[in-house]
Structures are given as C-alpha cells and as structure tokens.
Write an enzyme that holds these catalytic residues in place. Structure first.
Site, PDB file in Angstrom:
ATOM      1  N   GLN A 117       1.145  -1.326   0.055  1.00  0.00           N
ATOM      2  CA  GLN A 117       0.051   0.027  -0.033  1.00  0.00           C
ATOM      3  C   GLN A 117       0.903   0.903  -0.194  1.00  0.00           C
ATOM      4  OE1 GLN A 117      -3.667  -0.390   2.590  1.00  0.00           O
ATOM      5  NE2 GLN A 117      -3.879   1.711   2.913  1.00  0.00           N
ATOM      6  N   CYS A 118       1.272   1.952   1.079  1.00  0.00           N
ATOM      7  CA  CYS A 118       1.872   3.301   1.656  1.00  0.00           C
ATOM      8  C   CYS A 118       3.592   3.045   0.413  1.00  0.00           C
ATOM      9  CB  CYS A 118       1.830   3.959   2.779  1.00  0.00           C
ATOM     10  SG  CYS A 118       0.086   3.929   3.076  1.00  0.00           S
ATOM     11  N   CYS A 119       4.160   2.012   1.310  1.00  0.00           N
ATOM     12  CA  CYS A 119       5.104   1.567   0.747  1.00  0.00           C
ATOM     13  C   CYS A 119       5.741   1.321  -0.132  1.00  0.00           C
ATOM     14  CB  CYS A 119       5.916   0.208   1.050  1.00  0.00           C
ATOM     15  SG  CYS A 119       6.463   0.635   2.568  1.00  0.00           S
ATOM     16  N   THR A 122       4.113   4.480  -2.781  1.00  0.00           N
ATOM     17  CA  THR A 122       5.469   5.371  -2.684  1.00  0.00           C
ATOM     18  C   THR A 122       6.797   4.870  -3.566  1.00  0.00           C
ATOM     19  OG1 THR A 122       5.102   6.092  -0.053  1.00  0.00           O
ATOM     20  CG2 THR A 122       7.480   5.996  -1.062  1.00  0.00           C
TER      21      THR A 122
END
Length: 199
Positions: A117-119, A122
């Site tokens: 998700q966020c990793c 990003t």
C-alpha cells in the site's frame, strides 16, 4: 556524487492497535527498520520519517487518539525530518519532493508499513519522479489482504477463513514482481544494511 535518503513510511502504533496486526508478517518491523536507520546514519544519508494521519475519522489514524506515533524503538534524531501525510504515497500531501531536492537526493530507499500500500505507492511515485528506488521488502510489513468484496467490518477470523484472502507472503511476492525492474531494485535487509555500511 549521488545522495541517498532512507524513507521510513508509517511504522506507527496505529497499525498495532488494529485486530489484524495479530497476523502481520513482520511483528519485529521496528527492529528491522532500525537496522536500516542505523546504517543510513553511519553513512551520513538522510533519514526521512513519515506518519500517516486521517484527521476527523475517529479511527487508529486519527491523531486525537494518540496512535499516530512511531512504534517503540524507533525515534527520529535531531534534524531528521518528520512528515505527516494523508495520502497513500509519501509525496502528494507533503513537501517530500522539495526536501529531497534541497538535499540533492537521487536515490531513495523505501521501508515501512504496508508493503503493498503506502510503501509500494511511494515507490512508484518516486520512480516516476526520476529517483532511483531501492525497495527493502524485508524492512516492510503487511497483513492478510481480504478479497475486495469482503465487508469492511469483517473480523480477522472471517478474513483468514476466506480462501480468496491473500497471505502476507503472497502480497509481498506480488509487490516484488510488480516493482522489480520497473520501479525499483529489490534488496534484502542484509544487502542494504551492508551496502550502506560498506559503500
């Protein structure tokens, strides 16, 4: 000379208060990330800390509930920037790109929660911005991923019982397949910590 920044993404207590944390693949995520932090500091690399917030939601990511803080064992050093985001990736709602530009950064190392998700998000954005990206999968963590038709209030037991649920191992493998050679170089924790110390 190219400069490197380590991004510590969302390694925060918010995740640990959720029921699905019991099924996380790396409960020791703080110590895994700390290895990268110590190695980055030893090399003189920039360490950037990121926290995810969802103000006004009343949930685990709402700052008023006190969980939007780094997991015990992780602490930014004096002068290390701490950014607060409200989007999945660490760029859109922060001044991260400006910060990296000011420091002459050309390579970013991604660690944190959640792997896919966020990793991952990003990583994709950083790659699109022209950074060389290293994704240290072993310094990321995630939990079982339910099928998208599963109700949002499903219990962990219901999620684990559903044969369509993806295990953290499968989620991680798919993330590596999607990122490797397109958006990032995949490195192990030992490889990256060794690279940071020896280069």
């Amino acid at each position: 000379m190219s400069r490197t920044a380590l991004l510590v993404v969302d390694v925060q207590e918010s995740f640990r208060v959720r029921p699905n944390w019991k099924a996380v693949n790396h409960p020791d995520i703080a110590s895994r990330v700390d290895r990268l932090v110590q190695a980055a500091r030893a090399k003189g690399d920039l360490v950037v800390w990121v926290l995810h917030t969802e103000p006004g939601t009343g949930g685990a990511f709402d700052p008023v509930n006190g969980h939007v803080r780094f997991i015990e064992g992780l602490e930014p050093a004096d002068g290390e920037p701490v950014l607060t985001k409200t989007s999945h990736n660490a760029f859109t709602t922060t001044n991260l790109q400006q910060l990296l530009t000011q420091h002459g950064i050309s390579e970013v190392v991604v660690s944190g929660i959640r792997t896919e998700q966020c990793c991952e998000t990003t990583t994709r954005v950083a790659s699109d911005f022209g950074y060389d990206v290293v994704f240290v999968t072993e310094a990321t963590a995630t939990t079982p991923l339910p099928h998208w038709t599963m109700p949002a209030d499903a219990t962990l037991e219901e999620i684990l019982a559903d044969p369509r649920t993806l295990s953290p191992e499968l989620v991680t493998e798919r993330t590596e397949y999607a990122l490797a050679g397109r958006f990032a170089t995949i490195r192990t924790l030992d490889e990256q910590a060794g690279v940071l110390v020896s280069s």
